[in-house]
Design a protein around this motif. Structure first.
Motif, short mmCIF file in Angstrom:
data_model
loop_
_atom_site.label_atom_id
_atom_site.label_comp_id
_atom_site.label_asym_id
_atom_site.label_seq_id
_atom_site.Cartn_x
_atom_site.Cartn_y
_atom_site.Cartn_z
N TYR A 186 19.06 -17.05 -12.86
CA TYR A 186 20.28 -17.66 -13.38
C TYR A 186 21.49 -16.79 -13.08
CZ TYR A 186 17.50 -21.23 -15.52
OH TYR A 186 16.65 -22.30 -15.69
N PRO A 187 22.65 -17.42 -12.94
CA PRO A 187 23.85 -16.64 -12.59
C PRO A 187 24.16 -15.58 -13.64
CG PRO A 187 24.28 -19.02 -12.48
CD PRO A 187 22.93 -18.86 -13.08
N VAL A 188 24.77 -14.51 -13.19
CA VAL A 188 25.16 -13.43 -14.11
C VAL A 188 26.18 -14.01 -15.10
CG1 VAL A 188 26.17 -11.13 -14.30
CG2 VAL A 188 24.80 -11.73 -12.28
N VAL A 189 25.89 -13.83 -16.37
CA VAL A 189 26.68 -14.46 -17.43
C VAL A 189 27.82 -13.53 -17.87
CG1 VAL A 189 26.52 -15.15 -19.87
CG2 VAL A 189 24.73 -15.85 -18.24
N VAL A 190 29.00 -14.12 -18.05
CA VAL A 190 30.15 -13.34 -18.54
C VAL A 190 30.25 -13.52 -20.05
CG1 VAL A 190 32.67 -13.09 -18.49
CG2 VAL A 190 31.42 -13.65 -16.38
N GLN A 191 30.33 -12.42 -20.75
CA GLN A 191 30.48 -12.54 -22.20
C GLN A 191 31.58 -11.64 -22.71
OE1 GLN A 191 27.52 -10.49 -24.82
NE2 GLN A 191 26.20 -10.69 -23.02
N SER A 192 31.95 -11.87 -23.97
CA SER A 192 33.03 -11.11 -24.56
C SER A 192 32.78 -10.97 -26.06
CB SER A 192 34.35 -11.85 -24.28
OG SER A 192 35.42 -11.09 -24.76
N MET A 193 33.73 -10.33 -26.73
CA MET A 193 33.56 -10.09 -28.17
C MET A 193 34.88 -10.25 -28.89
SD MET A 193 31.85 -6.79 -30.00
CE MET A 193 31.59 -6.81 -31.77
N THR A 194 34.82 -10.79 -30.08
CA THR A 194 36.05 -10.97 -30.87
C THR A 194 36.48 -9.64 -31.48
OG1 THR A 194 34.71 -11.50 -32.80
CG2 THR A 194 35.51 -13.36 -31.51
N ASN A 195 37.74 -9.57 -31.91
CA ASN A 195 38.17 -8.40 -32.69
C ASN A 195 38.79 -8.82 -34.01
OD1 ASN A 195 40.60 -9.41 -31.82
ND2 ASN A 195 41.38 -7.50 -30.96
N THR A 196 38.47 -10.03 -34.45
CA THR A 196 38.94 -10.48 -35.77
C THR A 196 37.95 -10.01 -36.83
OG1 THR A 196 37.70 -12.50 -35.38
CG2 THR A 196 40.07 -12.58 -34.93
N ASP A 197 38.40 -10.05 -38.09
CA ASP A 197 37.50 -9.81 -39.21
C ASP A 197 36.67 -11.09 -39.35
OD1 ASP A 197 36.21 -9.50 -41.58
OD2 ASP A 197 38.01 -9.11 -42.77
N THR A 198 35.38 -11.00 -39.14
CA THR A 198 34.55 -12.22 -39.14
C THR A 198 34.61 -12.95 -40.48
OG1 THR A 198 33.14 -11.17 -37.51
CG2 THR A 198 32.22 -13.09 -38.61
N ALA A 199 34.91 -12.19 -41.56
CA ALA A 199 35.04 -12.84 -42.87
C ALA A 199 36.15 -13.89 -42.84
CB ALA A 199 35.32 -11.80 -43.95
N CYS B 193 37.08 -17.14 -30.93
CA CYS B 193 35.88 -17.50 -30.15
C CYS B 193 36.22 -18.65 -29.19
CB CYS B 193 34.75 -17.98 -31.07
SG CYS B 193 33.99 -16.69 -32.04
N ALA B 194 36.96 -19.62 -29.69
CA ALA B 194 37.32 -20.78 -28.86
C ALA B 194 38.21 -20.34 -27.69
CB ALA B 194 38.02 -21.84 -29.70
N GLU B 195 39.16 -19.44 -27.99
CA GLU B 195 40.04 -18.92 -26.90
C GLU B 195 39.21 -18.24 -25.83
OE1 GLU B 195 42.92 -16.08 -28.28
OE2 GLU B 195 43.95 -17.61 -29.48
N LEU B 196 38.27 -17.40 -26.26
CA LEU B 196 37.44 -16.67 -25.28
C LEU B 196 36.57 -17.64 -24.49
CD1 LEU B 196 36.45 -13.64 -27.53
CD2 LEU B 196 37.88 -13.56 -25.49
N PHE B 197 36.05 -18.63 -25.19
CA PHE B 197 35.21 -19.63 -24.52
C PHE B 197 36.03 -20.39 -23.47
CE2 PHE B 197 33.83 -24.16 -24.57
CZ PHE B 197 32.62 -24.00 -23.93
N HIS B 198 37.23 -20.81 -23.85
CA HIS B 198 38.05 -21.56 -22.91
C HIS B 198 38.50 -20.68 -21.73
CE1 HIS B 198 37.74 -25.20 -25.09
NE2 HIS B 198 38.26 -24.68 -26.20
N ALA B 199 38.58 -19.36 -21.97
CA ALA B 199 38.92 -18.45 -20.86
C ALA B 199 37.72 -18.25 -19.94
CB ALA B 199 39.38 -17.11 -21.42
N SER C 223 34.37 -17.22 -21.36
CA SER C 223 33.30 -16.41 -21.94
C SER C 223 32.13 -17.33 -22.29
CB SER C 223 33.81 -15.70 -23.20
OG SER C 223 32.86 -14.80 -23.68
N GLU C 224 30.98 -17.06 -21.68
CA GLU C 224 29.85 -17.98 -21.84
C GLU C 224 29.01 -17.65 -23.07
OE1 GLU C 224 29.12 -16.86 -17.78
OE2 GLU C 224 29.02 -18.96 -17.21
N LEU C 225 29.19 -16.45 -23.58
CA LEU C 225 28.60 -16.02 -24.85
C LEU C 225 29.70 -15.27 -25.58
CD1 LEU C 225 25.29 -14.37 -23.50
CD2 LEU C 225 25.47 -16.64 -24.51
#
Ligand code: SF4
Length: 404
Positions: A26-39, A48-54, A56-58
């Motif tokens: 499978y193709p190499v997957v691009v992922q990222s991480m949020t920096n918000t307080d998950t609470a 998460c939605a912003e990263l996904f639309h940019a 980020s596949e995970l």
């Protein structure tokens, strides 16, 4: 969606993370991480939605407190309501076993758990707490990433390795002992996870360092010793061009050797900047190596004394941004559009040549040249633009080309 790039991949066992498969062919997957307080579920879901639309596949989110764990199901729901099905990965340190026990809904809502063997506890508790987390992964059928980090290396393991080293007739350098401990931490933790019942194809490994040569060495070693998919990333890569260059230097070497199944570029963002940059850099590394295509690429010259103004640099930037903006719609409508190239060149020296090599290109007039801009499509000059609306007219030609 098998990957058919030409670089032979290091063989790994595919691991399903929600609706995304990591490893195998499978193709190499691009992922990222949020920096918000998950609470704060609203802001976390939005990021998460912003990263996904940019692209980020995970997306990984911090799960560090009861409030954060309790918010995870709401983050998942909000994303689902937005039509954003990106798998969420929970990043656990120190108290993951407690949080998963306290909030089983969090365990269920996540698509993968990241466990750092250096941060799961000390002594006897270490094994118990690690086993508890693996038990949740088994119960909810979730994969885990055993994510070892140079900055939080298992201190007991390191102490043992140092003791062993001191018994040697010719002790190794401290750096080499640490390197061995890093690899051993990942591999023995993965073996333990399997012993506790987690299937082999539910494990991804990473060994992150913030130093390029060390990172390359660590992943080469891992790749030679296991078939778990490998998550690549230069940890704490830093800010701006330094973070981008160092990450690229490390990951390009490994990817070129077929090592790496998913990547995360850990850039320190400028204050208040969006997180998308690291996703774009990750995509561009893969695209530069010919491993994947995400967005049509703009070929543009740097400009020099022959350029009459910075008009063409603006045009190149505008076209690149515009192409990126079109992709969410274009990629579903026009097959293969992501691998096309668009040239924007500053004068007649290299302008026509590069424009002919691109799918579509424009050669703007340099200083002292006749103020006309020939456009080339598939190697042939099709039209010559002039006047004040060259940018808009060229954009329209690119759009028409894509539609055709
Ligand atoms: Fe300079 Fe022309 Fe080369 Fe661009 S194409 S760098 S303007 S000589």
């Amino acid at each position: 969606m098998a990957n058919n790039h030409l670089i032979p991949r290091h063989r790994t066992v595919p691991v399903k993370v929600g609706n995304v498969t990591v490893g195998g062919d499978y193709p190499v997957v691009v992922q990222s991480m949020t920096n918000t307080d998950t609470a704060d579920a609203v802001r976390t879901a939005a990021q998460c939605a912003e990263l996904f639309h940019a692209g980020s596949e995970l997306v990984r989110i911090t799960v560090n407190s009861l409030e954060a764990a309790q918010a995870v199901p709401e983050v998942r729901e909000r994303l689902d309501k937005m039509g954003c099905n990106v798998p969420l990965i929970g990043d656990f340190h120190f108290n993951g076993h407690k949080l998963l026990t306290a909030v089983p809904e969090c365990a269920q809502a996540l698509a993968k758990y990241r466990i750092n063997p250096g941060n799961v506890g000390r002594g006897k508790k270490r094994d118990e707490q690690f086993a508890q987390m693996i038990e949740f992964a088994c119960r909810y059928d979730k994969p885990v990433r055993i994510g070892v980090n140079w900055g939080s290396l298992d201190q007991e393991l390191l102490a043992r390795k140092l003791d062993e080293n001191n018994q040697r007739a010719q002790p190794l350098e401290l750096y080499d002992v640490m390197h061995a401990a890093l690899i051993e931490s990942a591999l023995t933790s993965a073996a333990k996870a399997e012993e506790y019942g987690l299937p082999h194809d539910h494990i991804i490994l990473s060994c992150k360092l913030s130093e390029v040569q060390g990172l390359v060495r660590a992943y080469r070693d891992l790749a030679s010793r296991c078939d778990y998919p490998l998550h690549l990333g230069l940890t704490e890569a830093g800010m701006g061009s330094k973070g981008i260059v160092y990450s690229t230097a490390a990951l390009a070497v490994l990817l070129q050797e077929g090592i790496g199944d998913t990547i995360r570029i850990s850039l320190t963002p400028e204050p208040h900047a969006k997180r998308e940059k690291e996703v774009i850099v990750g995509q561009e590394i893969l695209q530069a190596l010919g491993l994947r295509s995400f967005t049509p690429q703009v070929v543009a010259c740097p400009g020099c004394g022959r350029t009459s103004s910075d008009y063409f640099q603006h045009l190149a930037e505008d076209i690149q941004n515009w192409l990126r903006e079109q992709m969410p719609v274009w990629k579903d409508k026009y097959a293969g559009v992501e691998s096309m190239s668009v040239a924007v060149m500053g004068c007649v020296v290299n302008g026509p040549g590069e424009s002919k090599h691109a799918n579509i290109g424009i050669s703007l007039p340099g200083s002292g040249e006749v103020p006309v801009a020939p456009v080339y499509e598939d190697g042939h000059k099709t039209v010559t633009l002039k006047g004040d609306n060259i940018a808009q007219e060229f954009q329209a030609l690119v759009e028409a080309y894509v539609q055709r």
